[in-house]
Design a protein around this motif. Structure first.
Motif, PDB file in Angstrom:
ATOM      1  N   LEU A   1       0.899  -1.579   0.053  1.00 35.16           N
ATOM      2  CA  LEU A   1      -0.047  -0.224   0.353  1.00 35.16           C
ATOM      3  C   LEU A   1       1.100   1.492  -0.111  1.00 35.16           C
ATOM      4  O   LEU A   1       0.479   2.297  -1.179  1.00 35.16           O
ATOM      5  CB  LEU A   1      -0.967  -0.193   1.001  1.00 35.16           C
ATOM      6  N   LYS A   2       1.859   1.040   0.414  1.00 37.59           N
ATOM      7  CA  LYS A   2       3.374   2.752   0.884  1.00 37.59           C
ATOM      8  C   LYS A   2       3.661   2.917  -0.900  1.00 37.59           C
ATOM      9  O   LYS A   2       3.806   3.749  -1.379  1.00 37.59           O
ATOM     10  CB  LYS A   2       4.160   2.649   1.680  1.00 37.59           C
ATOM     11  N   PHE A   3       4.021   1.064  -1.383  1.00 38.26           N
ATOM     12  CA  PHE A   3       4.315   1.774  -2.621  1.00 38.26           C
ATOM     13  C   PHE A   3       3.002   2.700  -3.821  1.00 38.26           C
ATOM     14  O   PHE A   3       3.657   3.026  -4.268  1.00 38.26           O
ATOM     15  CB  PHE A   3       4.982   0.343  -3.376  1.00 38.26           C
TER      16      PHE A   3
ATOM     17  N   GLY B   1       2.258   5.769  -7.467  1.00 38.23           N
ATOM     18  CA  GLY B   1       1.346   5.981  -7.925  1.00 38.23           C
ATOM     19  C   GLY B   1       0.057   4.858  -8.636  1.00 38.23           C
ATOM     20  O   GLY B   1      -0.694   4.109  -9.202  1.00 38.23           O
ATOM     21  N   ARG B   2       1.142   3.585  -7.922  1.00 35.20           N
ATOM     22  CA  ARG B   2      -0.027   1.777  -9.369  1.00 35.20           C
ATOM     23  C   ARG B   2       0.602   1.239  -8.358  1.00 35.20           C
ATOM     24  O   ARG B   2       1.965   1.483  -6.722  1.00 35.20           O
ATOM     25  CB  ARG B   2       0.411   1.570 -11.004  1.00 35.20           C
ATOM     26  N   TYR B   3       0.414  -0.505  -8.444  1.00 31.46           N
ATOM     27  CA  TYR B   3       0.556  -1.415  -7.452  1.00 31.46           C
ATOM     28  C   TYR B   3       1.987  -1.939  -8.137  1.00 31.46           C
ATOM     29  O   TYR B   3       2.263  -1.675  -9.024  1.00 31.46           O
ATOM     30  CB  TYR B   3      -0.444  -2.687  -7.255  1.00 31.46           C
ATOM     31  N   PRO B   4       3.327  -2.702  -7.186  1.00 29.76           N
ATOM     32  CA  PRO B   4       4.151  -2.860  -7.777  1.00 29.76           C
ATOM     33  C   PRO B   4       3.533  -4.382  -8.553  1.00 29.76           C
ATOM     34  O   PRO B   4       2.823  -4.881  -8.534  1.00 29.76           O
ATOM     35  CB  PRO B   4       5.358  -3.480  -6.510  1.00 29.76           C
ATOM     36  N   GLN B   5       5.132  -4.737  -9.902  1.00 24.75           N
ATOM     37  CA  GLN B   5       3.896  -5.822 -10.337  1.00 24.75           C
ATOM     38  C   GLN B   5       4.556  -7.279  -9.842  1.00 24.75           C
ATOM     39  O   GLN B   5       4.226  -8.307  -9.968  1.00 24.75           O
ATOM     40  CB  GLN B   5       5.029  -6.122 -12.163  1.00 24.75           C
ATOM     41  N   THR B   6       5.826  -6.901  -9.065  1.00 23.04           N
ATOM     42  CA  THR B   6       5.906  -7.791  -8.519  1.00 23.04           C
ATOM     43  C   THR B   6       6.740  -7.976  -7.338  1.00 23.04           C
ATOM     44  O   THR B   6       7.165  -6.691  -6.811  1.00 23.04           O
ATOM     45  CB  THR B   6       7.291  -8.440  -9.183  1.00 23.04           C
ATOM     46  N   VAL B   7       6.560  -8.449  -5.903  1.00 29.70           N
ATOM     47  CA  VAL B   7       7.681  -8.324  -4.326  1.00 29.70           C
ATOM     48  C   VAL B   7       8.229  -9.154  -4.250  1.00 29.70           C
ATOM     49  O   VAL B   7       7.682 -10.549  -4.720  1.00 29.70           O
ATOM     50  CB  VAL B   7       5.766  -8.158  -3.491  1.00 29.70           C
ATOM     51  N   THR B   8       9.238  -8.627  -3.335  1.00 27.22           N
ATOM     52  CA  THR B   8      10.417  -9.593  -3.328  1.00 27.22           C
ATOM     53  C   THR B   8      10.389  -9.468  -1.538  1.00 27.22           C
ATOM     54  O   THR B   8      10.721  -8.595  -1.240  1.00 27.22           O
ATOM     55  CB  THR B   8      11.162  -9.893  -3.369  1.00 27.22           C
TER      56      THR B   8
ATOM     57  N   ALA C   1      -5.514   2.990   2.349  1.00 34.27           N
ATOM     58  CA  ALA C   1      -5.746   2.525   1.304  1.00 34.27           C
ATOM     59  C   ALA C   1      -5.884   3.628  -0.033  1.00 34.27           C
ATOM     60  O   ALA C   1      -6.797   4.855   1.013  1.00 34.27           O
ATOM     61  CB  ALA C   1      -7.284   2.046   1.451  1.00 34.27           C
ATOM     62  N   VAL C   2      -6.114   3.345  -0.900  1.00 30.49           N
ATOM     63  CA  VAL C   2      -6.852   4.239  -1.838  1.00 30.49           C
ATOM     64  C   VAL C   2      -8.088   3.628  -2.536  1.00 30.49           C
ATOM     65  O   VAL C   2      -9.001   4.390  -3.104  1.00 30.49           O
ATOM     66  CB  VAL C   2      -5.424   4.693  -3.466  1.00 30.49           C
ATOM     67  N   GLU C   3      -8.407   2.765  -3.113  1.00 34.07           N
ATOM     68  CA  GLU C   3      -9.649   2.281  -3.063  1.00 34.07           C
ATOM     69  C   GLU C   3     -10.454   1.665  -2.423  1.00 34.07           C
ATOM     70  O   GLU C   3      -9.812   1.211  -1.324  1.00 34.07           O
ATOM     71  CB  GLU C   3      -9.279   1.164  -4.102  1.00 34.07           C
ATOM     72  N   LYS C   4     -11.319   2.171  -1.823  1.00 32.86           N
ATOM     73  CA  LYS C   4     -12.618   1.213  -1.850  1.00 32.86           C
ATOM     74  C   LYS C   4     -12.729   0.033  -0.711  1.00 32.86           C
ATOM     75  O   LYS C   4     -12.570  -0.392  -0.003  1.00 32.86           O
ATOM     76  CB  LYS C   4     -14.052   1.496  -2.058  1.00 32.86           C
ATOM     77  N   GLU C   5     -12.603  -1.170  -2.106  1.00 34.57           N
ATOM     78  CA  GLU C   5     -12.039  -2.163  -1.379  1.00 34.57           C
ATOM     79  C   GLU C   5     -10.893  -2.821  -0.605  1.00 34.57           C
ATOM     80  O   GLU C   5     -10.770  -3.667   0.017  1.00 34.57           O
ATOM     81  CB  GLU C   5     -11.748  -3.629  -3.149  1.00 34.57           C
ATOM     82  N   VAL C   6     -10.352  -1.971  -1.087  1.00 36.19           N
ATOM     83  CA  VAL C   6      -8.766  -2.140   0.011  1.00 36.19           C
ATOM     84  C   VAL C   6      -8.852  -1.919   1.219  1.00 36.19           C
ATOM     85  O   VAL C   6      -8.527  -2.090   2.362  1.00 36.19           O
ATOM     86  CB  VAL C   6      -7.458  -1.580  -1.093  1.00 36.19           C
TER      87      VAL C   6
END
Length: 248
Positions: free
Chosen positions: A120-122, A127-134, A218-223
């Motif tokens: 969420l901090k990313f 301005g978008r979600y990460p493509q991958t997370v490690t 959260a940015v989005e309602k679902e989150v």
């Protein structure tokens, strides 16, 4: 790409991070001269260095130090790790120190929050979600992230990797640690994936967590609804809503 460094303690003197006395360590994290056990602060430094190495070939990588204000120290765990990195003078992406791409997530008090709050901090920063997370953490926690936390937040399993680095264990220490992980973490999160019931919620409170701290993440309602989800009637039901990072 997002690289999450899970923080486990606070370094109060980053200029001397190699010295155990510079860190606020729990008794089980401290060295023991009688057995030869080293202080776990050495492992924490390895976690920082591993994140730098994993991000070096990718200039688009953001390294996120994740850890809240779990004690009465003036520093959060994340802030102190970032200060250690600065003193180590290690660059990200092969660039100069001024080009380092690091950030801090200062609310997380457990591994579930490390993963979710860093994503969420990313989102807030990039301005978008990460493509991958490690995730960089202890090796004995790998299955907790891959089997439980990713499922709880519906993060695609193909887009999550965990690099585990344990302290140097004897066989007895490793077996004791793995047993403790199974009984006091993996089993509990399997029964309470969102950590909202005792004893997991008690651990959060002991680390200065209050539920209102999640407001605004959260940015989005679902989150936002995910952040409020309590596991349903059974306490172990996976969040039913559609999340923005889910694969179609």
């Amino acid at each position: 790409m997002l690289v999450v460094v899970c923080c486990h303690a606070i370094c109060e003197d980053a200029s001397h991070a190699a010295e155990e006395s510079s860190w606020r360590l729990q008794p089980f994290q401290r060295s023991n001269e009688e057995t030869g056990k080293p202080g776990e602060h050495e492992t924490f430094i390895h976690h920082i260095l591993a994140a730098m190495l994993s991000s070096a070939p990718r200039s688009s990588t953001l390294v996120m130090f994740s850890g809240g204000r779990t004690t009465n120290s003036i520093w959060s765990e994340a802030e102190s790790y970032q200060q250690v990195l600065q003193k180590l003078n290690v660059s990200v992406g092969g660039g100069k120190r001024s080009e380092q791409r690091t950030a801090v997530e200062e609310l997380a008090t457990d591994s579930y929050q490390n993963l979710l709050f860093s994503i969420l901090k990313f989102r807030k920063l990039v301005g978008r979600y990460p493509q991958t997370v490690t995730v960089i953490t202890h090796a004995f926690k790998e299955r907790r992230f891959l089997e439980l936390h990713a499922t709880a937040v519906k993060w695609p399993l193909s887009k999550l990797r965990v690099q585990g680095i344990n302290p140097p264990f004897t066989l007895e220490e490793l077996e004791q640690t793995q047993k403790g992980e199974s009984e006091r973490a993996h089993k509990l999160f399997a029964e309470d994936p969102y950590g909202v019931r005792s004893p997991l919620t008690d651990k959060r409170k002991a680390r200065n967590w209050l539920p209102h701290m999640a407001e605004g993440l959260a940015v989005e309602k679902e989150v936002a609804e995910l952040l409020q989800w309590d596991g349903g009637r059974s306490g172990s039901e996976i969040f039913p809503g559609k999340l923005p990072w889910e694969e179609t």
